[in-house]
Design an enzyme around this catalytic site. Structure first.
Site, mmCIF file in Angstrom:
data_model
loop_
_atom_site.group_PDB
_atom_site.id
_atom_site.type_symbol
_atom_site.label_atom_id
_atom_site.label_comp_id
_atom_site.label_asym_id
_atom_site.label_seq_id
_atom_site.Cartn_x
_atom_site.Cartn_y
_atom_site.Cartn_z
ATOM 1 C CD GLU A 1 66.640 -55.571 -16.582
ATOM 2 O OE1 GLU A 1 66.292 -54.385 -16.724
ATOM 3 O OE2 GLU A 1 67.520 -55.929 -15.764
ATOM 4 C CG ASP B 1 65.379 -55.445 -21.680
ATOM 5 O OD1 ASP B 1 66.467 -55.562 -21.095
ATOM 6 O OD2 ASP B 1 64.490 -54.655 -21.325
#
Length: 220
Positions: free
Chosen positions: A138, A95
């Site tokens: 993301e 992440d």
């Protein structure tokens, strides 16, 4: 003499007929050949387009990595093969730290450039046969085939380090820095149920963020 004239007339008449037949034959043959070529060309092109559409349906439009649908398919396949071959299987859940700030500061177009570069770094850092995907937003992942936990942690550290030290170039030429947090899980070290790899990596990712981000962590 009369019979000769009759014979010659008959031959001449048939030659004219033969000529007409040949002209018609070659005309039809040429037209048929052209039609067949046209159909084959269009069929080949249609097959190419169909194949391209199938590939596109499996890829993330931005990074070119596997999309979430293809990720699910490949993860299930990897789990089945790991069970059949009695091999290790590891999973990285990646992440991007504070990515919202990039979009808020520079705009979504620049954010997309950053994500594309991130995808390239992750793919190039992992082994060529590992399965790298963009799972949405993301979030990225890497399925590490035949890879035990200790080696998976090393791969994750290389990914983290390469991203931390990379200069991400925006369309304006400006360079910015990014970091990622990575959760690592492995079968059978962390769990005897390979189906829990993603769940355990998610827990490990939470640990990495809780420890201050720009970290690699396991479930513990």
């Amino acid at each position: 003499m009369k019979s000769f004239d009759i014979g010659f007339s008959f031959l001449l008449k048939n030659l004219i007929v033969l000529k007409d037949v040949l002209i018609s034959y070659y005309g039809i043959f040429a037209a048929s050949s052209f039609l067949l070529y046209f159909l084959l060309e269009n069929t080949t092109e249609a097959n190419k387009i169909y194949s391209q559409m199938k590939d596109d349906a499996k890829k993330d439009f931005l990074t070119g990595l596997n999309n979430v649908r293809q990720f699910d398919t490949l993860l299930n396949k990897a789990i089945n093969e790991a069970n059949e071959r009695n091999e290790n299987l590891s999973f990285l859940f990646i992440d991007v730290d504070f990515f919202k700030k990039v979009n808020d500061t520079y705009g979504h177009t620049e954010g997309d450039l950053v994500l594309k570069q991130l995808g390239d770094i992750i793919k190039n850092t992992c082994r060529s046969f590992d399965i790298v995907s963009r799972n949405g937003g993301e979030e990225f992942s890497a399925i590490l085939l035949d890879c035990p936990l200790d080696r998976a942690v090393k791969v994750a550290e290389r990914v983290r380090n390469n991203i931390e030290h990379h200069g991400f170039i925006l369309s304006t030429g400006q360079e910015i820095k990014m970091t990622v947090s990575i959760g690592v899980s492995s079968y059978p070290e962390d769990t005897l149920d390979a189906d829990k790899l993603v769940e355990y990596s998610d827990i490990a990712l939470y640990n990495a963020k809780r420890e201050g981000r720009n970290n690699v962590s396991t479930k513990k």
